[in-house]
Design a protein around this motif. Structure first.
Motif, PDB file in Angstrom:
ATOM      1  N   GLU A 125       0.800  -1.218   0.000  1.00 38.12           N
ATOM      2  CA  GLU A 125       0.000   0.000   0.000  1.00 38.12           C
ATOM      3  C   GLU A 125       0.836   1.274   0.000  1.00 38.12           C
ATOM      4  N   GLU A 126       2.109   1.182   0.374  1.00 42.40           N
ATOM      5  CA  GLU A 126       2.965   2.363   0.397  1.00 42.40           C
ATOM      6  C   GLU A 126       3.559   2.681  -0.971  1.00 42.40           C
ATOM      7  N   THR A 127       3.269   1.863  -1.951  1.00 41.57           N
ATOM      8  CA  THR A 127       3.846   2.061  -3.292  1.00 41.57           C
ATOM      9  C   THR A 127       3.604   3.466  -3.831  1.00 41.57           C
ATOM     10  N   PRO A 128       2.359   4.002  -3.798  1.00 46.18           N
ATOM     11  CA  PRO A 128       2.147   5.362  -4.331  1.00 46.18           C
ATOM     12  C   PRO A 128       2.978   6.424  -3.612  1.00 46.18           C
ATOM     13  N   ALA A 129       3.174   6.258  -2.299  1.00 40.52           N
ATOM     14  CA  ALA A 129       3.964   7.236  -1.551  1.00 40.52           C
ATOM     15  C   ALA A 129       5.421   7.226  -2.022  1.00 40.52           C
ATOM     16  N   PHE A 130       5.953   6.046  -2.285  1.00 40.93           N
ATOM     17  CA  PHE A 130       7.327   5.963  -2.798  1.00 40.93           C
ATOM     18  C   PHE A 130       7.410   6.552  -4.206  1.00 40.93           C
ATOM     19  N   CYS A 131       6.389   6.331  -5.017  1.00 33.03           N
ATOM     20  CA  CYS A 131       6.363   6.925  -6.364  1.00 33.03           C
ATOM     21  C   CYS A 131       6.389   8.453  -6.280  1.00 33.03           C
ATOM     22  N   GLN A 132       5.607   8.990  -5.371  1.00 34.71           N
ATOM     23  CA  GLN A 132       5.581  10.441  -5.181  1.00 34.71           C
ATOM     24  C   GLN A 132       6.948  10.953  -4.717  1.00 34.71           C
ATOM     25  N   ARG A 133       7.579  10.180  -3.850  1.00 37.53           N
ATOM     26  CA  ARG A 133       8.907  10.550  -3.359  1.00 37.53           C
ATOM     27  C   ARG A 133       9.919  10.587  -4.503  1.00 37.53           C
ATOM     28  N   VAL A 134       9.872   9.614  -5.397  1.00 37.30           N
ATOM     29  CA  VAL A 134      10.777   9.609  -6.558  1.00 37.30           C
ATOM     30  C   VAL A 134      10.558  10.863  -7.398  1.00 37.30           C
ATOM     31  N   THR A 153       9.838   5.308 -14.449  1.00 36.84           N
ATOM     32  CA  THR A 153       9.444   4.022 -13.879  1.00 36.84           C
ATOM     33  C   THR A 153       8.295   4.209 -12.902  1.00 36.84           C
ATOM     34  N   ALA A 154       8.433   5.193 -12.019  1.00 39.22           N
ATOM     35  CA  ALA A 154       7.389   5.464 -11.028  1.00 39.22           C
ATOM     36  C   ALA A 154       6.086   5.877 -11.701  1.00 39.22           C
ATOM     37  N   LYS A 155       6.168   6.647 -12.773  1.00 39.60           N
ATOM     38  CA  LYS A 155       4.965   7.058 -13.498  1.00 39.60           C
ATOM     39  C   LYS A 155       4.229   5.850 -14.081  1.00 39.60           C
ATOM     40  N   ALA A 156       4.998   4.887 -14.605  1.00 40.59           N
ATOM     41  CA  ALA A 156       4.370   3.680 -15.162  1.00 40.59           C
ATOM     42  C   ALA A 156       3.672   2.891 -14.060  1.00 40.59           C
ATOM     43  N   VAL A 157       4.294   2.833 -12.893  1.00 36.69           N
ATOM     44  CA  VAL A 157       3.698   2.107 -11.756  1.00 36.69           C
ATOM     45  C   VAL A 157       2.389   2.772 -11.337  1.00 36.69           C
ATOM     46  N   VAL A 158       2.383   4.096 -11.293  1.00 35.82           N
ATOM     47  CA  VAL A 158       1.160   4.828 -10.937  1.00 35.82           C
ATOM     48  C   VAL A 158       0.091   4.636 -12.000  1.00 35.82           C
ATOM     49  N   LEU A 159       0.495   4.747 -13.266  1.00 38.17           N
ATOM     50  CA  LEU A 159      -0.456   4.634 -14.371  1.00 38.17           C
ATOM     51  C   LEU A 159      -1.165   3.292 -14.366  1.00 38.17           C
ATOM     52  N   PHE A 160      -0.417   2.230 -14.155  1.00 42.66           N
ATOM     53  CA  PHE A 160      -0.990   0.882 -14.220  1.00 42.66           C
ATOM     54  C   PHE A 160      -1.404   0.334 -12.848  1.00 42.66           C
ATOM     55  N   GLU A 161      -1.279   1.188 -11.817  1.00 39.68           N
ATOM     56  CA  GLU A 161      -1.723   0.826 -10.462  1.00 39.68           C
ATOM     57  C   GLU A 161      -1.103  -0.490  -9.995  1.00 39.68           C
ATOM     58  N   VAL A 162       0.202  -0.610 -10.221  1.00 41.58           N
ATOM     59  CA  VAL A 162       0.922  -1.821  -9.824  1.00 41.58           C
ATOM     60  C   VAL A 162       1.208  -1.763  -8.325  1.00 41.58           C
ATOM     61  N   ARG A 163       0.986  -2.877  -7.642  1.00 38.59           N
ATOM     62  CA  ARG A 163       1.228  -2.934  -6.197  1.00 38.59           C
ATOM     63  C   ARG A 163       2.110  -4.115  -5.793  1.00 38.59           C
ATOM     64  N   SER A 164       2.442  -4.977  -6.747  1.00 38.43           N
ATOM     65  CA  SER A 164       3.346  -6.091  -6.452  1.00 38.43           C
ATOM     66  C   SER A 164       4.352  -6.224  -7.590  1.00 38.43           C
ATOM     67  N   PHE A 165       5.546  -6.645  -7.241  1.00 35.01           N
ATOM     68  CA  PHE A 165       6.641  -6.669  -8.198  1.00 35.01           C
ATOM     69  C   PHE A 165       7.374  -8.004  -8.138  1.00 35.01           C
ATOM     70  N   GLU A 166       7.875  -8.424  -9.285  1.00 32.60           N
ATOM     71  CA  GLU A 166       8.556  -9.703  -9.400  1.00 32.60           C
ATOM     72  C   GLU A 166       9.924  -9.652  -8.708  1.00 32.60           C
ATOM     73  N   PRO A 167      10.414 -10.788  -8.213  1.00 35.53           N
ATOM     74  CA  PRO A 167      11.726 -10.815  -7.541  1.00 35.53           C
ATOM     75  C   PRO A 167      12.867 -10.206  -8.361  1.00 35.53           C
ATOM     76  N   PRO A 168      12.969 -10.474  -9.680  1.00 42.64           N
ATOM     77  CA  PRO A 168      14.060  -9.830 -10.432  1.00 42.64           C
ATOM     78  C   PRO A 168      13.946  -8.301 -10.455  1.00 42.64           C
ATOM     79  N   MET A 169      12.711  -7.794 -10.430  1.00 44.35           N
ATOM     80  CA  MET A 169      12.542  -6.333 -10.371  1.00 44.35           C
ATOM     81  C   MET A 169      13.122  -5.790  -9.079  1.00 44.35           C
TER      82      MET A 169
END
Length: 215
Positions: free
Chosen positions: A42-51, A99-115
């Motif tokens: 759930e903290e993903t958007p906050a980190f995106c904003q920080r970036v 990268t952060a913009k793409a995460v916000v755009l697609f509302e991604v909240r989970s990421f693969e281990p290689p990421m």
């Protein structure tokens, strides 16, 4: 040769190194925020904003450097090199923001281990750049260390390329019989992360170029 001697004996504007340090510190914080984003949740958007906030801060420092280049009579090294170095550093955090913009755009909240692993390598890249920049104040005394850092940055970029390929393959296998959109979104994030590492490799190339010119 006469120009080099002239430049050597005149006092130089040293605040460029303060600006480089401030910018690299901002890039380092941006990389750490990106790494936090890749943990998901759930903290993903906050980190995106920080970036994005840190990218704006870095833009301001870049403008200061470019203004100083225009107004300074004697620079520590070639003006074009200064512009190329700060621009390549700024491109790295710009790509983090993409990268952060793409995460916000697609509302991604989970990421693969290689990421997440790529995120850790990006933090390593940022730390190496932050270590390298003060060494440029006395290049002749730090040639070996600077070249070692740039070589390590190149190796990290290569590891990111490998993780990008591994991650894409795993993503395809995971989603080939499921939702194609999940693969497309994941592939885009991998692409952005790989470009962040590419930009750090560009920084390494600029540092190497400066070292070669000055020794």
């Amino acid at each position: 040769m006469l120009l080099r001697l002239f430049r050597f004996f005149l006092p130089k504007e040293e605040r460029f190194f303060d600006l480089f340090s401030r910018h690299s510190q901002t890039v380092m914080l941006g990389a750490e925020a990106l790494q936090g984003m890749l943990k998901g949740g759930e903290e993903t958007p906050a980190f995106c904003q920080r970036v994005s906030q840190l990218e704006n801060d870095a833009d301001g420092i870049t403008r200061e450097v470019l203004t100083a280049v225009r107004r300074t009579f004697i620079t520590p090294f070639d003006r074009v090199d200064i512009k190329n170095l700060i621009t390549s550093m700024d491109d790295a955090i710009d790509q983090m923001q993409q990268t952060a913009k793409a995460v916000v755009l697609f509302e991604v909240r989970s990421f693969e281990p290689p990421m997440r692993e790529i995120g850790s390598l990006i933090v390593e890249c940022a730390n190496l750049v932050h270590r390298a920049l003060p060494l440029l104040e006395s290049i002749s005394n730090n040639v070996a260390m600077l070249m070692a850092i740039t070589e390590e940055l190149g190796k990290l970029e290569g590891r990111v390329d490998d993780l990008h390929d591994i991650g894409l393959k795993e993503l395809f296998l995971k989603h080939r019989n499921a939702n194609a959109m999940d693969f497309i979104v994941g592939a885009e994030i991998y692409d952005h992360l790989e470009k962040v590492a590419d930009r750090f490799d560009d920084v390494a190339n600029e540092i190497s170029s400066i070292v070669i010119e000055q020794v």
